[in-house]
Design an enzyme around this catalytic site. Structure first.
Site, mmCIF file in Angstrom:
data_model
loop_
_atom_site.group_PDB
_atom_site.id
_atom_site.type_symbol
_atom_site.label_atom_id
_atom_site.label_comp_id
_atom_site.label_asym_id
_atom_site.label_seq_id
_atom_site.Cartn_x
_atom_site.Cartn_y
_atom_site.Cartn_z
ATOM 1 N N HIS A 1 0.849 -1.201 0.000
ATOM 2 C CA HIS A 1 0.000 0.000 0.000
ATOM 3 C C HIS A 1 0.888 1.257 0.000
ATOM 4 C CE1 HIS A 1 -4.086 1.732 1.389
ATOM 5 N NE2 HIS A 1 -3.365 2.702 0.860
ATOM 6 N N ASP B 1 1.200 2.596 3.768
ATOM 7 C CA ASP B 1 0.324 3.665 3.265
ATOM 8 C C ASP B 1 1.150 4.953 3.066
ATOM 9 O OD1 ASP B 1 -1.830 5.043 2.331
ATOM 10 O OD2 ASP B 1 -2.908 5.136 4.234
ATOM 11 N N HIS C 1 1.610 5.157 -2.068
ATOM 12 C CA HIS C 1 1.216 6.199 -3.031
ATOM 13 C C HIS C 1 2.496 6.780 -3.622
ATOM 14 C CE1 HIS C 1 -3.030 6.164 -1.788
ATOM 15 N NE2 HIS C 1 -2.532 5.863 -0.596
ATOM 16 N N LEU C 2 2.789 6.359 -4.841
ATOM 17 C CA LEU C 2 4.025 6.833 -5.477
ATOM 18 C C LEU C 2 3.847 8.206 -6.115
ATOM 19 C CD1 LEU C 2 5.519 3.618 -7.140
ATOM 20 C CD2 LEU C 2 6.438 4.898 -5.196
ATOM 21 N N ARG C 3 2.572 8.616 -6.287
ATOM 22 C CA ARG C 3 2.239 9.975 -6.787
ATOM 23 C C ARG C 3 2.620 10.219 -8.241
ATOM 24 N NH1 ARG C 3 -1.153 10.455 -2.798
ATOM 25 N NH2 ARG C 3 -0.347 11.203 -0.815
ATOM 26 N N ASP D 1 -8.836 3.135 -3.052
ATOM 27 C CA ASP D 1 -8.172 3.769 -1.910
ATOM 28 C C ASP D 1 -8.290 5.285 -1.899
ATOM 29 O OD1 ASP D 1 -6.606 3.347 0.490
ATOM 30 O OD2 ASP D 1 -5.143 4.591 -0.532
ATOM 31 N N HIS E 1 -5.689 -0.598 5.623
ATOM 32 C CA HIS E 1 -5.312 0.212 6.799
ATOM 33 C C HIS E 1 -6.346 0.251 7.938
ATOM 34 C CE1 HIS E 1 -7.642 3.016 4.480
ATOM 35 N NE2 HIS E 1 -6.660 3.357 3.693
#
Lengths: 438, 319
Positions: free
Chosen positions: A68, A315, A70-72, A162, A242
């Site tokens: 989980h 996360d 978030h590489l953006r 998500d 999460h």
């Protein structure tokens, strides 16, 4: 990074076992990017021409998997991009990450999935590997199913909403069913959008003290309950993202006793921080779901220990400094987590449990390859030095963003070297902890 | 006035004040109240000092009260409001804070819709910050003027605040007035009771050192004073209440209810009042109402706050 030695031996690696009072040293032999053998120290004779390194008694772990992140990238490269995100991952001990779909454009098309995979492979050809997670609905809007077949074909390994809870139960049910047609599991961010409207903080002592709008933990738990009912009724797996509160762990425990095919994750911060941290309005403690009470923290640690919670995830959610330097309501939610996860959780759980939570079980749940130190496994592993403290700051963090609740604090334990496919991706060459060729 | 060292740079909420400090602040306000009754209502205490009134949320009463207070102390005041261009153009609060700081004000009075905005500002600037209300979090000068009003009311009857009961009734959940009053009044020795319809009672209220009642009749019974909170009409739109007429029917403070209270118990309201909704029209105009005393106390208390913050280094007091 240096070119792979086709054969090398890493001596004196510490492997801790639950039932052993003794700590055991091992030697690891790697040949052509694969594990050849892991044997008690001194038992192996290095093959001719094999380079030999000394791990100096540091802990050896298989590369972890963060399910989980978030590489953006694409769209929010000012917060994080493929290069910085994967650099943070490998320095944090992760050889693979699952990238969430809330990019811009949203990962709701095969082309976006393909872009993410190709960019990752181009920038980090030896890894860490990136496994994209496709959007559940078009644009994550919760109205229309995303083309999951196309996403699966392009390489998505799971489906998730998500960040944008799915309020429509009918749509959610159909998403779980349709995803299963392509062997994909739905990861659900459980949050009732009506109950949790415009929330800032856990509802209770924290909201009472700060005057910030609260989100009750039942806002999460009602959707956990919904998902359990669907998973049982449909007999299809659902992965719960999460998990943050006691009520959810109670429901999941109940479901598992019944044999319902749900799995669940939590994050290091829900195991360590409670809402009392928010009394000073520090936006680096603002996260979704919110930090709950100390009773919830205790319940989550228990749920990880008894197997109710299957895996840990970070996360990892980078945000730019100026986005966090605002009044609390205006700050986006989320923490960076890739580089602090291993030191934080190594203080909570045994090495053996850490391997299960961060490697074995996520690989099982999402059908990903992993290193089990068996002959032929990918030579993905890292050395962890429990003795080395370091401070969470700009000098030590590789992520573009610094929005960590542990900013300025000291972590105990450092990842000192990481190999993927037998290639050393990095080692702390300037420090004494460098594994030196003998 | 004797020299009382004032250790605080800001007034963000009342819980930063010790009991002695709160009492000193009220004593100081009492002396300023006397100035307010003079023909020439001005002293040079803050001459040359600049006070910025930064009201990012609409307010007429509190802003006017601070403005009068500052001017009576001879400070120069400057206003920045919700509709001023930097705010409507989307400037961040951080940049607004740094801009204000660059103008070297001695004190910034801030009213803001977001909880924690005053403490955010305090972290960014060197000027003293006075919180004139932030979101649902705190409204310290309101609590202080309420305490001033009650202290005077009972003193005039040769009574003290110690052990008196104060009922706070209405929308407690969304009330910064209630939050600050609960802290200050309990610190000053009052027993605080609260009553609210359950949708307007904040979750976690049991953590407060208050008595929570589930019926308004029971809550009012023998109360020594009653503070009515303003009902924001948007609570009905947010689904927390059915029609407002039901609120008026079930939860409006009336003369009938006040008959259950201790004899002579006064009624307070932070204003502006919704007559007929949370407080009955005739009750608001009755001799039990201290609403105008509160307004008058507001100027004196805010003078005291500005004076203590504005002179905390020199410690001088005007003759």
């Amino acid at each position: 990074m240096h070119e792979p030695d086709s054969k090398f031996m890493l001596r004196n690696c510490l492997r801790k076992h639950k039932n052993d009072s003794a700590e055991n040293l091992y030697d690891l032999l790697v040949v052509e990017g694969k594990i050849a053998e892991l044997a008690p120290a001194g038992a192996l004779t290095p093959p001719r021409e094999a380079a030999v390194y000394d791990a100096g008694g540091r802990q050896l772990f298989p590369s972890f998997i963060d399910a989980h992140v978030h590489l953006r990238d694409p769209g929010f490269e000012y917060k994080e991009d493929m290069q910085s995100g994967l650099c943070a991952a490998v320095h944090g001990g992760f050889g693979a990450v699952m990238a969430m779909a809330n990019t811009n454009p949203v990962n709701d098309k095969g082309a976006v999935t393909g872009f993410i995979r190709e960019k990752a492979a181009r920038i980090c050809p030896r890894g860490p590997r990136v496994y994209p997670v496709g959007a559940l609905s078009v644009g994550l809007m919760g109205e229309e199913l995303a083309p999951m077949g196309e996403l699966a074909e392009a390489g998505a390994v799971a489906i998730s909403n998500d960040g944008r809870p799915v309020q429509n139960n009918e749509l959610f049910r159909r998403a779980v069913e349709y995803a299963a047609s392509f062997g994909l599991k739905v990861i659900d961010h459980c949050e009732d959008a009506d109950i949790a409207h415009n929330w800032q903080i856990n509802e209770g002592g924290g909201s009472l003290h700060t005057g910030l709008k609260g989100q009750p933990s039942v806002g999460e738990a009602v959707q956990v309950a919904r998902d359990i009912l669907f998973a049982e009724y449909l007999n299809l797996p659902i992965h719960l993202a999460h998990i943050s509160c006691r009520q959810s762990t109670d429901l999941i425990r109940w479901a598992k006793v019944r044999g319902v095919p749900v799995t669940a994750e939590t994050c290091p911060h829900y195991l360590l921080l409670d809402d009392a941290k928010l009394h000073s309005y520090n936006t680096n403690f603002k996260v979704s779901p919110p930090l709950r009470t100390s009773a919830d923290v205790a319940a989550l640690v228990q749920a990880v220990q008894d197997g109710t919670i299957d895996i840990l995830v970070t996360d990892h959610a980078p945000h730019a400094a100026y986005e966090k330097d605002t009044p609390f309501d205006e700050s986006p939610r989320g923490f960076i987590g890739l580089e602090t996860a291993v030191p934080l959780t190594s203080a909570l759980f045994s090495a053996e449990l850490l391997e299960e939570l961060w490697c074995k079980k996520p690989a099982e749940i999402f059908k990903l390859p992993r290193n089990n130190f068996a002959p032929g496994d990918p030579a993905d592993f890292f050395l962890f030095d429990l003795e080395t403290p370091w401070v969470v700051n700009r000098d030590n963090i590789h992520s573009k963003s610094l929005n960590s609740p542990w900013l300025g604090q000291t972590m105990q334990g450092k990842i000192v070297a990481h190999w993927l496919g037998g290639t050393q991706i990095f080692s702390c060459e300037d420090s004494l902890c460098l594994p030196k060729p003998l | 006035m004797e020299n009382f060292p004032w250790p605080h740079k800001d007034l963000l909420d009342v819980d930063g004040l010790s009991i002695a400090e709160s009492q000193h602040l009220l004593d100081t306000a009492e002396q300023f109240q006397e100035i307010n009754s003079r023909a020439v209502k001005k002293v040079p205490a803050l001459r040359g000092k600049g006070v910025i009134l930064f009201f990012a949320e609409n307010s007429t009463r509190t802003k006017t009260s601070f403005d009068i207070a500052a001017k009576r102390l001879s400070a120069d005041t400057f206003s920045l409001g919700k509709n001023d261009s930097s705010l409507t153009k989307g400037e961040s609060l951080k940049d607004t804070a740094l801009t204000l700081q660059a103008m070297s004000p001695d004190i910034i009075v801030i009213r803001h819709a977001l909880s924690g905005a005053a403490s955010f500002l305090s972290d960014k600037v060197d000027s003293s910050i006075v919180n004139a209300g932030d979101g649902w979090h705190a409204h310290p000068t309101q609590a202080l003027l309420d305490a001033y009003t009650l202290r005077k009311y009972w003193r005039d009857k040769n009574q003290t605040m110690q052990g008196k009961s104060l009922l706070i009734v209405g929308d407690v959940a969304h009330s910064r007035v209630a939050r600050s009053n609960i802290k200050l009044m309990t610190a000053l020795g009052l027993q605080v009771r609260i009553f609210a319809p359950k949708t307007l009672l904040p979750k976690g209220a049991e953590h407060w050192p208050v008595q929570i009642f589930d019926s308004l009749d029971k809550a009012v019974r023998d109360a020594d004073a009653v503070m009515c909170l303003r009902l924001q009409l948007e609570r009905q739109a947010a689904g927390l209440l059915p029609h407002l007429s039901e609120y008026a029917e079930k939860f409006c403070l009336t003369r009938r209810l006040m008959d259950l209270a201790a004899p002579g118990a006064p009624v307070l309201h932070p204003g502006p009042m919704n007559r007929g909704l949370e407080v009955a029209d005739d009750l608001a105009d009755s001799s039990a109402s201290l609403v105008l005393d509160q307004v008058s106390a507001g100027v004196a208390v805010r003078m005291a706050v500005l004076f203590l913050l504005g002179t905390r280094k020199s410690g001088a007091f005007p003759a």
